[in-house]
Design an enzyme around this catalytic site. Structure first.
Site, PDB file in Angstrom:
ATOM      1  N   LYS A  60      -6.947  -5.248  -2.685  1.00 11.35           N
ATOM      2  CA  LYS A  60      -7.727  -5.729  -1.537  1.00 11.35           C
ATOM      3  C   LYS A  60      -8.696  -4.640  -1.125  1.00 11.35           C
ATOM      4  O   LYS A  60      -8.497  -3.472  -1.473  1.00 11.35           O
ATOM      5  CB  LYS A  60      -6.800  -6.102  -0.382  1.00 11.35           C
ATOM      6  CG  LYS A  60      -6.005  -4.925   0.124  1.00 11.35           C
ATOM      7  CD  LYS A  60      -4.955  -5.368   1.112  1.00 11.35           C
ATOM      8  CE  LYS A  60      -4.131  -4.191   1.577  1.00 11.35           C
ATOM      9  NZ  LYS A  60      -4.922  -3.133   2.228  1.00 11.35           N
ATOM     10  N   CYS A  79      -2.112  -2.550   7.711  1.00  7.00           N
ATOM     11  CA  CYS A  79      -1.973  -3.506   6.603  1.00  7.00           C
ATOM     12  C   CYS A  79      -0.681  -4.306   6.662  1.00  7.00           C
ATOM     13  O   CYS A  79      -0.676  -5.491   6.324  1.00  7.00           O
ATOM     14  CB  CYS A  79      -2.150  -2.787   5.281  1.00  7.00           C
ATOM     15  SG  CYS A  79      -3.873  -2.219   5.091  1.00  7.00           S
ATOM     16  N   ASP A  98       0.791  -1.250   0.000  1.00  7.91           N
ATOM     17  CA  ASP A  98       0.000   0.000   0.000  1.00  7.91           C
ATOM     18  C   ASP A  98       0.819   1.294   0.000  1.00  7.91           C
ATOM     19  O   ASP A  98       0.470   2.245   0.726  1.00  7.91           O
ATOM     20  CB  ASP A  98      -0.953   0.022   1.211  1.00  7.91           C
ATOM     21  CG  ASP A  98      -1.962  -1.113   1.195  1.00  7.91           C
ATOM     22  OD1 ASP A  98      -1.913  -1.949   0.283  1.00  7.91           O
ATOM     23  OD2 ASP A  98      -2.796  -1.180   2.117  1.00  7.91           O
TER      24      ASP A  98
HETATM   25  C1  VGL Z   1      -4.794   0.771   5.634  1.00  2.00           C
HETATM   26  C2  VGL Z   1      -6.438   1.329   7.123  1.00  2.00           C
HETATM   27  C3  VGL Z   1      -7.386   1.299   6.125  1.00  2.00           C
HETATM   28  C4  VGL Z   1      -3.351   0.471   5.397  1.00  2.00           C
HETATM   29  C5  VGL Z   1      -5.730   0.734   4.630  1.00  2.00           C
HETATM   30  O1  VGL Z   1      -2.914   0.472   4.228  1.00  2.00           O
HETATM   31  O2  VGL Z   1      -2.637   0.203   6.401  1.00  2.00           O
HETATM   32  N1  VGL Z   1      -5.157   1.054   6.879  1.00  2.00           N
HETATM   33  N2  VGL Z   1      -7.011   0.989   4.888  1.00  2.00           N
END
Ligand code: VGL
Ligand code: ZN
Length: 202
Positions: free
Chosen positions: A110, A155, A9
């Site tokens: 995801k 994540c 991410d």
């Molecule tokens: C994430 C919270 C919500 C992350 C993604 O990438 O850690 N955290 N969506």
């Protein structure tokens, strides 16, 4: 033993200037590129994840009507209400512009299901549905994962804990991770949890 680098991410929305900016999130980019170059030079795979939500995702405070960063419940699971982020196809959901995409062999998404959040690269938060990542890795006999990215306390943590449970050997590159830290200790606690479950922190 075959290895893969798993980049979690590293997207604009989680970097400074984004709606869900992680402090120093952009500093993970150079580390990711350096590891990715090394992996590719050895003929090892590089995989990247993207948080990839529909614009009405159930984890958004704008959808629940609750204040951002407070705790509630989504379909029976504890849920933090996040600012809108990672919307499919948006610039915010795109990788950080300096992340070298030419080094990435495969991208997995995801969080596409509106009804459930999905921190882990492998499963949704209810452990009901699985992404394609585990199968993709197994097909290539990859048993050892080196993980970095955003965010340490969400994540990255849940991806690493699931990977350990699935039987992978996991190393976490701490300098390549940054956390949300709703509580200031959250990233340090996440690192300890990953270590306690068998991850090697490098
Ligand atoms: C994430 C919270 C919500 C992350 C993604 O990438 O850690 N955290 N969506
Ligand atoms: Zn998300």
């Amino acid at each position: 033993m075959k290895r893969a680098l798993i980049i979690i991410d590293i997207q604009n929305d989680f970097c400074p200037g984004g709606p869900m900016a992680v402090r120093e999130g952009d500093l993970t980019v150079a580390v990711a590129n350096r590891y990715a170059r090394e992996f590719r030079a050895r003929g090892e795979c590089v995989v990247a994840l993207q948080d990839w939500h529909p614009n009405n995702h159930g984890s958004f405070a704008s959808v629940s009507g609750e204040p951002v960063y407070t705790l509630g419940e989504l379909n029976g699971l504890a849920q933090i209400w996040w600012p809108d982020h990672g919307i499919q196809g948006s610039v915010g959901a795109d990788f950080h512009p300096d992340l070298d995409r030419t080094l990435i062999d495969a991208v997995f998404h995801k969080g596409e299901d509106v009804d459930v959040d999905s921190y882990s690269a492998f499963f949704d938060n209810g452990h009901r549905r699985k992404t394609e990542l585990d199968r993709w890795l197994r097909e290539r006999d990859i048993s050892h994962l080196v993980v970095l990215g955003l965010a340490t306390d969400y994540c990255v943590k849940y991806s690493v804990l699931d990977a350990l449970e699935l039987g992978y050997q996991v190393e976490v590159v701490e300098e390549g991770c940054r956390g949300v830290n709703l509580n200031p200790e959250d990233s340090a606690i996440a690192i300890e949890q990953m270590r306690n479950q068998g991850a090697i922190i490098i």
